[in-house]
Each structure stands twice: as structure tokens, then as C-alpha cells.
Design a protein around this motif. Structure first.
Motif, PDB file in Angstrom:
ATOM      1  N   TYR A  20       0.824  -1.199   0.000  1.00  0.00           N
ATOM      2  CA  TYR A  20       0.000   0.000   0.000  1.00  0.00           C
ATOM      3  C   TYR A  20       0.863   1.257   0.000  1.00  0.00           C
ATOM      4  CZ  TYR A  20      -3.441  -3.434   1.640  1.00  0.00           C
ATOM      5  OH  TYR A  20      -4.243  -4.534   1.776  1.00  0.00           O
TER       6      TYR A  20
ATOM      7  N   THR B 104      -3.458   5.014  -0.593  1.00  0.00           N
ATOM      8  CA  THR B 104      -4.283   3.989   0.038  1.00  0.00           C
ATOM      9  C   THR B 104      -4.381   4.220   1.541  1.00  0.00           C
ATOM     10  OG1 THR B 104      -3.732   2.343  -1.643  1.00  0.00           O
ATOM     11  CG2 THR B 104      -4.540   1.520   0.459  1.00  0.00           C
TER      12      THR B 104
ATOM     13  N   ALA C 268      -6.787   6.882   2.004  1.00  0.00           N
ATOM     14  CA  ALA C 268      -8.102   6.344   1.635  1.00  0.00           C
ATOM     15  C   ALA C 268      -8.651   5.432   2.721  1.00  0.00           C
ATOM     16  CB  ALA C 268      -8.012   5.586   0.309  1.00  0.00           C
ATOM     17  N   VAL C 269      -7.774   4.678   3.393  1.00  0.00           N
ATOM     18  CA  VAL C 269      -8.228   3.817   4.482  1.00  0.00           C
ATOM     19  C   VAL C 269      -8.824   4.670   5.610  1.00  0.00           C
ATOM     20  CG1 VAL C 269      -7.435   2.317   6.363  1.00  0.00           C
ATOM     21  CG2 VAL C 269      -6.722   1.862   4.022  1.00  0.00           C
TER      22      VAL C 269
ATOM     23  N   ARG D 196      -5.004  -6.880  -2.446  1.00  0.00           N
ATOM     24  CA  ARG D 196      -4.830  -5.762  -3.396  1.00  0.00           C
ATOM     25  C   ARG D 196      -6.193  -5.262  -3.872  1.00  0.00           C
ATOM     26  NH1 ARG D 196       0.301  -4.786  -4.834  1.00  0.00           N
ATOM     27  NH2 ARG D 196       1.852  -6.419  -4.467  1.00  0.00           N
TER      28      ARG D 196
ATOM     29  N   GLY E 229      -7.598  -3.010  -1.307  1.00  0.00           N
ATOM     30  CA  GLY E 229      -7.035  -1.666  -1.382  1.00  0.00           C
ATOM     31  C   GLY E 229      -7.636  -0.860  -2.518  1.00  0.00           C
ATOM     32  N   ILE E 230      -7.846  -1.514  -3.665  1.00  0.00           N
ATOM     33  CA  ILE E 230      -8.450  -0.833  -4.816  1.00  0.00           C
ATOM     34  C   ILE E 230      -9.877  -0.412  -4.496  1.00  0.00           C
ATOM     35  CG2 ILE E 230      -9.267  -1.164  -7.188  1.00  0.00           C
ATOM     36  CD1 ILE E 230      -6.844  -3.046  -7.587  1.00  0.00           C
TER      37      ILE E 230
ATOM     38  N   GLN F 216     -11.083   0.201  -1.610  1.00  0.00           N
ATOM     39  CA  GLN F 216     -11.042   1.261  -0.618  1.00  0.00           C
ATOM     40  C   GLN F 216     -10.881   2.627  -1.292  1.00  0.00           C
ATOM     41  OE1 GLN F 216     -11.620   0.489   2.552  1.00  0.00           O
ATOM     42  NE2 GLN F 216     -11.747   2.652   3.040  1.00  0.00           N
ATOM     43  N   ARG F 217      -9.994   2.692  -2.275  1.00  0.00           N
ATOM     44  CA  ARG F 217      -9.790   3.968  -2.984  1.00  0.00           C
ATOM     45  C   ARG F 217     -11.036   4.344  -3.784  1.00  0.00           C
ATOM     46  NH1 ARG F 217      -4.673   1.504  -3.735  1.00  0.00           N
ATOM     47  NH2 ARG F 217      -5.178   0.853  -5.851  1.00  0.00           N
TER      48      ARG F 217
END
Length: 444
Positions: free
Chosen positions: A8, A12, A15-16, A148, A151-152, A154-155
């Protein structure tokens, strides 16, 4: 034991924080805040600022700890490195068994609430819980087997949730009735301090900023990027929340927001965009809430793993194993999901039988978490005295202000009738964890 790779970046990490905090509380707690302030918009805005005071300075204080280590575990690591293993055990058990799973259960339920509104269904509590639990299970699956993608998402969800939030905030501020902001008797209400009870739902609305510390070891250049994220995220959130709360309350009127409860966002969307447009807004809101669940899940699946690395939980040897194929601790993810499932059941029972009016199972744990944060702020001061954190502003003033803000939030949370029974339950659980760790340490 295997280490996880850095996966990350700064975007990210921010964004988290933003994606976990914004997305649920502001949409379904605004009516609770107005109820607790007697429909007074100004007092509600003041309560937001008080909560933000604690969180912004808290983020600054934690950023100092984040800059000193990039080991896995977040708060567990900070307690272990800068205090004692016993303190780390208490913090870890609280986050693993109480904090994360209670929040995930409540926010996942909200996914079910707004899904029913989207399709025009008068879903009973059971239907809402079933939909929420289904999404929760899916969320744990893809965050465990494809981090992953987590994470995507989340954004993506962070961007999606900001669109309706900012749009309604601006529309409300521009077209709302400003005369409703300061009603008669505000001065007397302010002096009574009864409005501080609104800090409990507001603390829930702001909560989630600490989640980023749990993925610190997976953030590239984490000592610098996590520090930046912990400062940038909360400041942005405060601005967005104030604009939305004031905008919505002045546009619909505080009485209507309180009367409609969680459905006020649907009514607002219909009023501004019509029935067709309101469906699109609800889709964005659902994505927004899903993003919050996603961010909490990102943190929760790593907590049993972090405890296992220190031998602080039963089955530590198996929990700390990282899958070579998925680069994730799979058993840790499974344990986190089972704990969230247990809190789903508890949340269902409290809502079904009205055991927590104008509240839920997550509000008291959120308030108690701020008591734990004061412990860490004290460690920042200690590290300053030892020369590891330079400057009196960073090493003394910031943690003192953060502590003051946390104690105010704790006071607000204590106004909840369920606070002390709940606090006793938390104390018993944490005592059990500490007893387990002490016995294990004695045997070894």
C-alpha cells in the motif's frame, strides 16, 4: 514466521482513514446527534469540533509513534515497543475481541438498512441483518484472499462516497435556512453541558482513523507515509462533516431529520433530485458504507496475527502463519470473521429487544477506546523526555491536547445508560486476556 510484503502507498493509507471514517456514521447518526442536542444545529456543530479536536491532535500524537517503528500490529506494536508486553496484550485483546468486530457488525447492518431503502423494501431487522452479514462475509473473503483488491475498492469507495456528501453539503449550505442554526436558548443549552452526550454518536462517526496503524507494516515508506496520512485524513473529514451536517440540517430542518431518522438521506435525495435521482444517491451511499466495512476489515483480519506474533492469543503458532500463495495470514482472517459474527448476534439481540435505545453495541467500545489512547499519549511525552521525540510542541503540547479531547469524548460516552455495564464486560474480557498472557509467560 513469514513477513508480508509492502503493498500500500500513501494514497491507500489516506483512503483507508477517510474511507473508513466517512461512509456510515455521518449518514445514520446525524438524527441521533440532533436528538441529543435538542434539535440545536449549532450545538451539534460544536460537538463535531470537540470530537475533531481530540482526533486531530490524537492523529498528530500517533504519527510520532508511527515514525519510530514500522513493525506489524499498530497499537499493539506501539504498546509493546514503548511500554510493556502486558499493556500490548490489553490493547490487542480490546481491538481484536471488542473494538473491530463490534464496529464491523453495526456498519455491515447499515449496508442492509440502506439496501432496503434502495429497493423500496420495508425490511424487518432480520432482513437487514442478513444482507449486512452477507456483505460482511464477502468483504472478509476478498480482503483475505485478494488484499490488493481490498485496497483498490477502498480507494474507489472513498471517491464514490465523497460525491454525494460534498454535493448535499454544498446544496444545503447554499439553499438551506440559516436561521435554524442558532435557535433561541442556545446559550443556556451550551452552559448546561448536556449537549456533550452527542459526543458518543459523533465519536462513532469519526471513528476509524486509527485503523491505518494496523496496516503500517504493509505501507511503503510507512514511517513517513503513515504520519502524513494520520494528519491529512482527519482534517479533511472534519471539513466534510461540518458542511454535511449543517447543510442537511438547514435544508430539511432539524425536526424533519429527527423525525425521519436514518431515512433522512433518502428524503433529501428525493427533494433535491427526484425519485429517480435519489436511487443513484442511495447507491453511492451504500458504496460509501461498504467502504467503511472494507476499511475496518482491512484492520481486523491482521489483529489476531499481530497478537499471535507475541504469543498473546491461544493457537498463536497457527495464527501467525502467512500463506505463500495469498501473502496473508488466513487463519487470522478466519478468526476475525468469527468474532464479527458473534457481535452480529449481540447487535441483533440488542436491537430486537430495544436494549440500547438511540444507541448500538459499538458506541461504548468507541468511547472506551479513547481511554486507551490517553495511555499512548502519555508514552509520547515519555519518549520526548528521553530525547526520541524532539520539540515541546510535538512531544508535550500535542499529546496533552489529545488527552484532553479524549477525556471529553469519554465523558460524553459515559452519558450512555449502558456505559458502565458495558465497561464492566470489557474489563472482564480484557482481564481474561491478561490472565492468559500472564499464565503463559509464567510457564515459559
Amino acid at each position: 514466521m513469514q513477513e508480508q510484503h509492502k503493498k500500500y502507498g500513501l494514497v491507500t493509507a489516506v483512503a483507508v482513514i477517510v474511507g473508513t471514517v466517512i461512509g456510515s456514521g455521518i449518514f445514520f447518526k446525524s438524527d441521533d446527534i440532533l436528538v441529543l442536542t435538542g434539535g440545536n444545529i449549532l450545538l451539534g456543530a460544536a460537538a463535531f469540533c470537540v470530537a475533531a479536536f481530540a482526533i486531530v491532535f490524537g492523529s498528530l500524537a500517533f504519527s510520532e509513534l508511527a515514525a519510530l517503528t514500522d513493525k506489524p500490529g499498530g497499537l499493539i506494536t506501539y504498546a509493546d515497543e514503548f511500554s510493556t508486553s502486558r499493556a500490548a496484550c490489553v490493547v490487542g485483546w480490546f481491538q481484536t475481541f471488542i473494538y473491530y468486530p463490534s464496529l464491523i457488525a453495526v456498519v455491515s447492518w447499515v449496508v442492509g438498512v440502506y439496501t432496503g431503502l434502495l429497493f423500496g423494501l420495508a425490511l424487518p431487522l432480520e432482513g437487514q441483518m442478513l444482507i449486512g452479514f452477507g456483505f460482511c462475509a464477502v468483504c472478509y473473503l476478498y480482503n483475505t484472499f485478494s488484499p490488493r483488491f481490498g485496497g483498490i475498492f477502498q480507494r474507489f469507495s472513498t471517491v464514490a462516497k465523497l460525491l454525494p456528501l460534498i454535493a448535499f453539503a454544498l446544496i444545503g449550505v447554499i439553499f438551506g435556512d440559516p436561521t435554524t442554526i442558532i435557535p433561541a436558548g442556545t446559550g443556556r443549552s451550551l452552559a448546561s453541558f448536556s449537549w456533550l452526550a452527542a459526543l458518543a454518536p459523533i465519536a462513532f462517526s469519526f471513528d476509524g482513523w486509527i485503523v491505518a496503524t494496523s496496516i503500517a507494516h504493509e505501507i511503503r515508506d510507512s514511517k513517513r507515509n503513515l504520519r502524513r496520512a494520520l494528519v491529512m485524513g482527519p482534517l479533511f473529514i472534519l471539513l466534510a462533516y461540518l458542511l454535511y451536517f449543517v447543510g442537511v440540517s438547514t435544508l430539511l430542518g432539524p425536526e424533519q431529520v429527527m423525525a425521519m431518522g436514518d431515512a433522512h438521506i433518502d428524503q433529501l435525495a428525493i427533494q433535491v433530485l427526484g425519485k429517480t435521482g435519489s436511487k443513484l444517491v442511495l447507491i453511492f451511499v451504500i458504496i460509501s458504507v461498504m467502504g467503511t466495512v472494507n476499511g475496518l476489515t482491512l484492520g481486523s483480519i491482521r489483529m489476531p496475527y499481530a497478537l499471535s506474533l507475541r504469543g498473546m492469543v491461544p493457537g498463536a503458532t497457527k495464527l501467525q502463519q502467512v500463506s505463500k500463495k495469498f501473502d496473508m495470514p488466513l487463519r487470522s482472517g478466519l478468526m476475525a470473521f468469527l468474532l464479527a459474527s458473534g457481535w452480529f448476534l449481540l447487535h441483533y439481540l440488542t436491537q430486537k429487544f430495544g436494549l440500547l435505545p438511540n444507541s448500538d453495541v459499538s458506541e461504548v467500545p468507541v468511547a472506551i477506546s479513547y481511554l486507551l489512547y490517553v495511555f499512548f499519549y502519555g508514552k509520547v511525552i515519555s519518549l520526548h523526555r528521553s530525547g526520541r521525540i524532539p520539540g515541546k510542541i510535538r512531544g508535550v503540547l500535542v499529546p496533552l491536547l489529545a488527552s484532553l479531547g479524549s477525556l471529553i469524548i469519554l465523558y460524553g460516552g459515559a452519558q450512555n445508560p449502558a456505559f458502565f455495564p458495558y465497561a464492566l464486560l470489557c474489563a472482564l474480557l480484557l482481564g481474561g486476556g491478561l490472565l492468559y498472557y500472564t499464565r503463559r509467560a509464567t510457564r515459559s
